[in-house]
Design an enzyme around this catalytic site. Structure first.
Site, PDB file in Angstrom:
ATOM      1  N   ASP A  62      -7.728  -5.433  -0.090  1.00 46.68           N
ATOM      2  CA  ASP A  62      -8.567  -6.365  -1.353  1.00 46.68           C
ATOM      3  C   ASP A  62      -7.560  -7.768  -0.960  1.00 46.68           C
ATOM      4  OD1 ASP A  62      -9.709  -4.387  -2.268  1.00 46.68           O
ATOM      5  OD2 ASP A  62      -7.851  -3.864  -3.176  1.00 46.68           O
ATOM      6  N   HIS A  89       0.737  -1.068  -0.309  1.00 45.29           N
ATOM      7  CA  HIS A  89       0.287  -0.451   0.528  1.00 45.29           C
ATOM      8  C   HIS A  89       0.384   1.455  -0.246  1.00 45.29           C
ATOM      9  CE1 HIS A  89      -3.009   2.659   1.159  1.00 45.29           C
ATOM     10  NE2 HIS A  89      -4.177   2.252   0.638  1.00 45.29           N
TER      11      HIS A  89
HETATM   12  N1  ACO Z   1       4.032  -7.894  -4.581  1.00 40.29           N
HETATM   13  C1  ACO Z   1       5.697  -7.553  -5.397  1.00 40.29           C
HETATM   14  N2  ACO Z   1       6.278  -6.158  -4.964  1.00 40.29           N
HETATM   15  C2  ACO Z   1       5.365  -5.332  -4.455  1.00 40.29           C
HETATM   16  C3  ACO Z   1       4.271  -5.325  -4.510  1.00 40.29           C
HETATM   17  C4  ACO Z   1       3.210  -6.815  -4.317  1.00 40.29           C
HETATM   18  N3  ACO Z   1       2.368  -6.651  -4.405  1.00 40.29           N
HETATM   19  N4  ACO Z   1       3.757  -4.178  -4.224  1.00 40.29           N
HETATM   20  C5  ACO Z   1       4.927  -3.520  -3.862  1.00 40.29           C
HETATM   21  N5  ACO Z   1       6.626  -4.356  -3.940  1.00 40.29           N
HETATM   22  C6  ACO Z   1       7.726  -3.892  -4.363  1.00 40.29           C
HETATM   23  C7  ACO Z   1       8.198  -2.651  -5.703  1.00 40.29           C
HETATM   24  O1  ACO Z   1       8.501  -3.801  -6.568  1.00 40.29           O
HETATM   25  C8  ACO Z   1       8.563  -2.183  -5.035  1.00 40.29           C
HETATM   26  O2  ACO Z   1      10.097  -2.834  -4.619  1.00 40.29           O
HETATM   27  P1  ACO Z   1      11.693  -2.037  -5.255  1.00 40.29           P
HETATM   28  O3  ACO Z   1      11.644  -1.093  -4.052  1.00 40.29           O
HETATM   29  O4  ACO Z   1      12.460  -2.894  -5.411  1.00 40.29           O
HETATM   30  O5  ACO Z   1      11.058  -1.382  -6.741  1.00 40.29           O
HETATM   31  C9  ACO Z   1       8.117  -1.498  -3.483  1.00 40.29           C
HETATM   32  O6  ACO Z   1       7.866  -2.759  -2.976  1.00 40.29           O
HETATM   33  C10 ACO Z   1       7.880  -0.218  -3.721  1.00 40.29           C
HETATM   34  O7  ACO Z   1       6.674  -0.487  -4.741  1.00 40.29           O
HETATM   35  P2  ACO Z   1       6.003   0.581  -5.235  1.00 40.29           P
HETATM   36  O8  ACO Z   1       5.115   0.014  -6.718  1.00 40.29           O
HETATM   37  O9  ACO Z   1       6.899   1.821  -5.331  1.00 40.29           O
HETATM   38  O10 ACO Z   1       4.860   1.185  -4.099  1.00 40.29           O
HETATM   39  P3  ACO Z   1       3.865   1.638  -4.744  1.00 40.29           P
HETATM   40  O11 ACO Z   1       3.390   2.939  -3.342  1.00 40.29           O
HETATM   41  O12 ACO Z   1       3.879   2.864  -5.699  1.00 40.29           O
HETATM   42  O13 ACO Z   1       2.920   1.349  -4.655  1.00 40.29           O
HETATM   43  C11 ACO Z   1       0.792  -0.414  -4.841  1.00 40.29           C
HETATM   44  C12 ACO Z   1       1.414   0.487  -3.485  1.00 40.29           C
HETATM   45  C13 ACO Z   1       0.181   0.096  -5.885  1.00 40.29           C
HETATM   46  C14 ACO Z   1      -0.423  -0.822  -3.779  1.00 40.29           C
HETATM   47  C15 ACO Z   1       1.835  -1.566  -5.071  1.00 40.29           C
HETATM   48  O14 ACO Z   1       1.906  -1.966  -3.686  1.00 40.29           O
HETATM   49  C16 ACO Z   1       1.230  -2.567  -5.620  1.00 40.29           C
HETATM   50  O15 ACO Z   1       1.193  -2.579  -6.753  1.00 40.29           O
HETATM   51  N6  ACO Z   1       0.698  -3.645  -5.207  1.00 40.29           N
HETATM   52  C17 ACO Z   1      -0.438  -4.982  -5.734  1.00 40.29           C
HETATM   53  C18 ACO Z   1      -1.816  -4.422  -6.493  1.00 40.29           C
HETATM   54  C19 ACO Z   1      -2.769  -4.435  -4.909  1.00 40.29           C
HETATM   55  O16 ACO Z   1      -3.474  -4.895  -4.541  1.00 40.29           O
HETATM   56  N7  ACO Z   1      -3.278  -3.009  -5.312  1.00 40.29           N
HETATM   57  C20 ACO Z   1      -4.712  -2.143  -4.335  1.00 40.29           C
HETATM   58  C21 ACO Z   1      -4.126  -0.943  -3.758  1.00 40.29           C
HETATM   59  S1  ACO Z   1      -5.208  -1.463  -2.080  1.00 40.29           S
HETATM   60  C22 ACO Z   1      -6.489  -0.361  -3.068  1.00 40.29           C
HETATM   61  O17 ACO Z   1      -6.270   1.034  -3.964  1.00 40.29           O
HETATM   62  C23 ACO Z   1      -8.078   0.127  -2.303  1.00 40.29           C
END
Ligand code: ACO
Length: 430
Positions: free
Chosen positions: A364, A307
């Site tokens: 979720d 998140h």
């Molecule tokens: N699985 C694996 N790795 C992940 C995940 C994941 N679900 N989420 C983040 N990471 C990693 C990224 O690859 C990144 O790694 P790095 O530092 O080595 O590059 C690091 O964690 C930070 O991730 P970001 O994408 O920069 O974080 P951001 O805040 O931009 O994204 C998000 C947040 C979109 C929710 C992300 O965690 C994600 O894609 N999660 C999966 C989709 C999801 O569950 N979305 C629902 C969110 S809740 C909502 O909107 C209701």
């Protein structure tokens, strides 16, 4: 003496003073509204990781401590003690309704439940495999043609329009499901509550009357409450941004629905179930998918994990996980996907990759398992999220429109393209 109300920015030997802003819960911000005018510099913040787009009195979120409050009330208390309509009233009016106010509000919602009969024909012209999210956004957008009175002074009739939307979105959602199933539409009933009515419109059939169960109604109320607002997330910011251009409220909400659709946002609930089904079909090989999620050369991510703001457990996720165990027990459903979800969570939470990035299950991760148990198909999960989020979008839209400092949302950019080039007539181009 140090001045605690301003920050100083030194730029090319010159010092600029910037006002500091503090929220009621200690959020700290530097007000840069005059930065470009005074310094010639803008800020650059891809994904708005550091940017506050507004001041808001609706929802408080502490991502470090895992705290979520609507209008000052803890999400745990609201989820365990309220019905969804009560929380919608809270978000929109800033106070919890008393009994008379709640009765009147429920009554009004009930009275607005029908949609114009002409709108019903629209459903016939979507292909049967059409996504219910695209249908929802189209239908909500077209409400402006049937109820155009909001276009003059949107705040005058806001109570009526917001109540109408909260009521009609539920009917639209259920009708789109019925159409996709090729079943006759079931009209709303005034004797049923908000959630009971929705479930009845979804599942009642002429040959097989639906029995509204209080436990199922309670589970749905809880899920919708947990989704009702979440401050400036992607879809809410979309509603505010689109709304700031002065469009009618239906268009702004429709834009929010489209933003919610994305798998990185509300669409994650459907993506989680797809992921769990894929793992189940692959011998329930949880380890393989944890490794794929950790592999930075692999685009696979664990849906329902991570998140932008929460760097600990999402408080909504905790409540949903418990509700999931309860409702599956009550309905006597045993879902192999729940076991896979539990194992994924257990393993991920011990892995260095997830620990160092503060990746925890979000709202979720378990919600889809409850929806499955209630009989709601996975392509309707994000529609359910939209039903829940609507009061939040509406409250945020109203707050934005009432704020005299609101201007059209218009971010700047740092241009990285070609410098000025001499135009070459078509015949001379190589
Ligand atoms: N699985 C694996 N790795 C992940 C995940 C994941 N679900 N989420 C983040 N990471 C990693 C990224 O690859 C990144 O790694 P790095 O530092 O080595 O590059 C690091 O964690 C930070 O991730 P970001 O994408 O920069 O974080 P951001 O805040 O931009 O994204 C998000 C947040 C979109 C929710 C992300 O965690 C994600 O894609 N999660 C999966 C989709 C999801 O569950 N979305 C629902 C969110 S809740 C909502 O909107 C209701």
């Amino acid at each position: 003496m140090p001045d605690n109300s301003t920050a100083e920015l030194r730029l090319h030997g010159k010092t600029y003073t910037l006002p500091l802003v503090e929220g009621t819960m200690g959020d700290k911000a530097i007000d840069i509204s005059n930065l470009l005018k005074e310094t010639g510099y803008m800020t650059l913040d891809s994904g708005y990781k550091n940017t506050g787009s507004c001041a808001s009195a609706i929802t408080f979120l502490d991502g470090k401590e895992g705290v979520l409050r609507y209008r000052g009330y803890a999400i745990e208390e609201l989820a365990n003690n309220c019905i969804f309509v009560e929380v919608a009233y809270l978000l929109l009016h800033g106070k919890l309704p008393n009994e008379a106010e709640l009765r009147a509000y429920r009554d009004l919602i009930g009275r607005f439940a029908l949609i114009h009969e002409d709108m019903i024909h629209f459903f016939d012209h979507f292909p049967s495999h059409a996504s219910p999210m695209s249908i929802l956004s189209v239908m909500v957008n077209s409400l402006c043609n049937f109820y155009p009175e909001m276009s003059d002074d949107p705040l005058v009739d806001f109570d009526v329009t917001s109540t109408r939307l909260i009521s009609k979105i539920r009917t639209i959602a259920a009708f789109s499901y019925k159409k996709s199933m090729g079943q006759p539409l079931v009209y709303p009933r005034h004797d049923l509550c908000y959630c009971g009515n929705f479930l009845n419109m979804m599942f009642d059939k002429p040959v097989h009357p639906y029995q509204v169960r209080p436990e199922v109604v309670a589970a749905l109320n809880k899920l919708l409450i947990l989704h009702a607002d979440h401050e400036q997330n992607c879809s809410t910011s979309t509603v505010r941004l689109v709304g700031s251009a002065g469009v009618n409220i239906y268009a702004a909400i429709s834009a929010g629905i489209n933003a919610l659709w994305g798998p990185l946002h509300g669409g994650a609930n459907e993506a989680v179930i797809d992921m769990l089904e894929t793992i189940y079909a692959d011998d329930s090989n949880v380890r393989k998918y944890i490794d794929k999620a950790k592999d930075r050369s692999d685009p696979f991510r664990l849906s329902g994990f991570g998140h932008r703001v929460y760097k600990t457990f999402d408080p909504r996720g905790k409540i949903i996980k418990q509700a999931c165990d309860e409702i599956l027990g009550v309905l006597n459903v045993s879902d192999p996907l729940l076991d896979i979800a539990r194992r994924l969570e257990e393993i991920a939470l011990k892995e260095e990759y997830f620990i160092e990035r503060n990746l925890y299950p979000n709202v979720d991760f378990y919600s889809g398992i409850i929806y499955r148990a209630l009989g709601i198909p996975s392509n309707m999960f994000t529609v359910m999220f939209a039903l829940g989020r609507l009061p939040g979008w509406l409250a945020q839209w109203k707050e934005m429109r009432e704020d005299s400092t609101t201007r059209i949302g218009r971010p700047r950019q740092v241009y990285t393209g070609e410098p000025a080039r001499k135009f070459v007539p078509l015949a001379e181009r190589k």
